[in-house]
Design an enzyme around this catalytic site. Structure first.
Site, PDB file in Angstrom:
ATOM      1  N   TYR A 134     -14.528  22.282 -10.456  1.00  0.00           N
ATOM      2  CA  TYR A 134     -14.998  21.059 -11.114  1.00  0.00           C
ATOM      3  C   TYR A 134     -16.259  20.565 -10.387  1.00  0.00           C
ATOM      4  O   TYR A 134     -16.282  20.547  -9.139  1.00  0.00           O
ATOM      5  CB  TYR A 134     -13.849  20.052 -10.997  1.00  0.00           C
TER       6      TYR A 134
ATOM      7  N   LYS B 151      -5.946  13.265 -17.073  1.00  0.00           N
ATOM      8  CA  LYS B 151      -6.056  14.147 -18.233  1.00  0.00           C
ATOM      9  C   LYS B 151      -4.723  14.175 -18.994  1.00  0.00           C
ATOM     10  O   LYS B 151      -4.391  13.238 -19.662  1.00  0.00           O
ATOM     11  CB  LYS B 151      -6.525  15.536 -17.793  1.00  0.00           C
TER      12      LYS B 151
ATOM     13  N   ARG C  97       0.823  -1.215   0.000  1.00  0.00           N
ATOM     14  CA  ARG C  97       0.000   0.000   0.000  1.00  0.00           C
ATOM     15  C   ARG C  97       0.857   1.266   0.000  1.00  0.00           C
ATOM     16  O   ARG C  97       0.419   2.325  -0.436  1.00  0.00           O
ATOM     17  CB  ARG C  97      -0.935  -0.010   1.219  1.00  0.00           C
TER      18      ARG C  97
ATOM     19  N   ASP D  76      -6.355  23.119  -7.755  1.00  0.00           N
ATOM     20  CA  ASP D  76      -6.539  22.105  -8.794  1.00  0.00           C
ATOM     21  C   ASP D  76      -5.800  22.629 -10.027  1.00  0.00           C
ATOM     22  O   ASP D  76      -6.256  23.554 -10.692  1.00  0.00           O
ATOM     23  CB  ASP D  76      -8.035  21.897  -9.062  1.00  0.00           C
TER      24      ASP D  76
HETATM   25  C1  LIG Z   1     -11.350  15.548 -14.619  1.00  0.00           C
HETATM   26  C2  LIG Z   1     -11.034  16.553 -13.593  1.00  0.00           C
HETATM   27  C3  LIG Z   1     -10.926  16.187 -12.253  1.00  0.00           C
HETATM   28  C4  LIG Z   1     -11.216  14.807 -11.750  1.00  0.00           C
HETATM   29  O1  LIG Z   1     -10.338  13.834 -12.199  1.00  0.00           O
HETATM   30  P1  LIG Z   1     -10.787  12.295 -12.282  1.00  0.00           P
HETATM   31  O2  LIG Z   1      -9.515  11.579 -12.487  1.00  0.00           O
HETATM   32  O3  LIG Z   1     -11.751  12.205 -13.426  1.00  0.00           O
HETATM   33  O4  LIG Z   1     -11.454  11.951 -10.990  1.00  0.00           O
HETATM   34  C5  LIG Z   1     -10.591  17.169 -11.343  1.00  0.00           C
HETATM   35  N1  LIG Z   1     -10.368  18.431 -11.721  1.00  0.00           N
HETATM   36  C6  LIG Z   1     -10.470  18.826 -12.994  1.00  0.00           C
HETATM   37  C7  LIG Z   1     -10.205  20.243 -13.347  1.00  0.00           C
HETATM   38  C8  LIG Z   1     -10.821  17.898 -13.973  1.00  0.00           C
HETATM   39  O5  LIG Z   1     -10.957  18.307 -15.224  1.00  0.00           O
END
Ligand SMILES: *Cc1c(COP(=O)(O)O)cnc(C)c1O
Length: 398
Positions: free
Chosen positions: A111, A208, A58, A183
């Site tokens: 988000y 992403k 882990r 973020d």
């Molecule tokens: C897609 C996204 C997330 C979440 O990511 P996941 O891997 O899909 O949970 C968070 N913040 C932003 C800006 C995003 O575009």
């Protein structure tokens, strides 16, 4: 270590021989149990369990350690925690720094699942959220309460793309000892340096652009010295761990991040400038264009842009938008972005997702992710889409 040029770091980051065992890439090391040679060996491992050393699956293996090193070298900070997706990185980062009775400041353009997390889970825990206008600037001061523990930013914001004045907001928060989280997914680890702009914890949906091929879910949270121990310990206690296969793919995606983003940027700017001239378009919300709120902060703070932006239409309705979207050839419809392929979606009423400051937009929005296709093919696809869109609206007017 001597500071390297970014493109060099993208190639070399995380490739210590300790992790790669002389291969170019770190092997995919799958493990639950780690076995020890002796009692002394086992005790030693336990004593340095907070270091990057084999202890229990882990806590990660060489594959994870290599990727964590790479993220810290590129994005900054002193440590990087891994999560099964970006949403888990966001919720765990926040949960690691709040307790019942606290208050947090959340950007209005966060988000959507981040907002839902605040409205449901934090609310049930007795943590209050105040949403703030992404462009609030010095006005943030008026929203701070004695129990405010976290300021959360997302820059640019989801869908509406406002670029925030991160250094100013971080400075105001730090005057009150508030932890600043960002973020940073849009910038990826390379186009905005969060720790140089006052951020304490930077979150990536590595799903992403880091992964970059639409085939893995992964999240990261990179922290500075002030926050790292607490983030790491709490994430560990909440059982956050990731598959070495997924981490391997993220590491592989990372190696081409620089060249991919440059091409996404070039293609997206070509499409964005074309869209800005269209009669159907009220304005384009691309951080590199002056028509985007916070463009001045983009110019000041970012190294570049990428394939993701939005636009506001002059008019439109559900049927016209459906005609546009259903007939696209090169654009697929999907909620994610950051892969090599182009994506499109419509948002008919962004104000369903805004509470601090409602938007007074002329019409519905489109969000585009411009992939690595030839942009002229994408433009032709959009041109035909607008023909279908206009045909519906013109029929209604007759
Ligand atoms: C897609 C996204 C997330 C979440 O990511 P996941 O891997 O899909 O949970 C968070 N913040 C932003 C800006 C995003 O575009």
């Amino acid at each position: 270590m001597e500071k390297k040029a970014l493109d060099t770091s993208i190639v070399t980051a995380g490739r210590s021989k300790k992790w790669t065992q002389k291969l170019v890439n770190p092997p995919v090391s799958r493990a639950s149990t780690i076995v020890f040679d002796s009692v002394a060996d086992m005790k030693e491992s336990a004593s340095k369990r907070m270091d990057k050393s084999l202890f229990y699956g882990r806590r990660g293996t060489n594959t994870h350690f290599a990727f964590q090193d790479a993220m810290v070298e590129l994005e900054g900070g002193v440590g990087c925690a891994l999560y099964p997706c970006g949403t888990a990185a966001i919720s765990n980062a926040i949960l690691s720094f709040v307790k019942t009775g606290d208050h947090i400041l959340m950007v209005d353009g966060a988000y959507e699942p981040t907002r839902d997390f605040c409205d449901k889970i934090l609310k049930n825990m007795g943590v209050e959220t105040t949403y703030y206008d992404p462009m609030i600037g010095e006005g943030l001061r008026d929203l701070i309460q004695p129990n405010t523990s976290v300021l959360f930013l997302e820059s640019p914001c989801s869908i509406t793309m406002e670029v925030q004045d991160v250094p100013t907001l971080a400075r105001i928060a730090h005057e009150q000892d508030i932890v600043v989280m960002l973020d940073n997914t849009w910038a990826s680890p390379i186009n905005f340096q969060p720790f140089e702009h006052g951020v304490d914890i930077s979150v990536q949906a590595a799903t992403k652009y880091v992964v970059g091929h639409s085939d893995v879910m992964l999240g990261t949270a990179t922290a500075n010295a002030r926050c790292w121990d607490q983030l790491r310990e709490n994430s560990y206690l909440m059982g956050q761990c990731t598959s070495p296969d997924d981490v391997y793919l993220a590491m592989r995606g990372l190696r081409t991040l620089g060249v991919r983003l440059k091409q996404h940027e070039k293609n997206a700017l070509r499409v964005a400038h074309w869209l800005a001239e269209r009669d159907e378009v009220d304005h384009v919300r691309h951080p590199a264009l002056p028509s985007c709120e916070g463009h001045e902060f983009f110019k000041r703070d970012f190294k570049g842009s990428n394939g993701l932006f939005s636009l506001v239409l002059n008019r439109g309705n559900t049927e016209a938008l459906t005609a546009l979207l259903d007939g696209m050839e090169h654009f697929s419809m999907g909620y994610s972005w950051g892969g090599f392929e182009s994506l499109i979606l419509a948002n008919e009423n962004i104000n369903n997702l805004r509470t601090a400051k409602k938007k007074d937009f002329a019409g519905p929005m489109l969000r585009l992710h411009i992939g690595l296709e030839d942009p002229e093919d994408l433009i032709r696809d959009l041109e035909l889409g607008f023909e279908r869109f206009n045909a519906v609206l013109n029929r209604d007017e007759r």
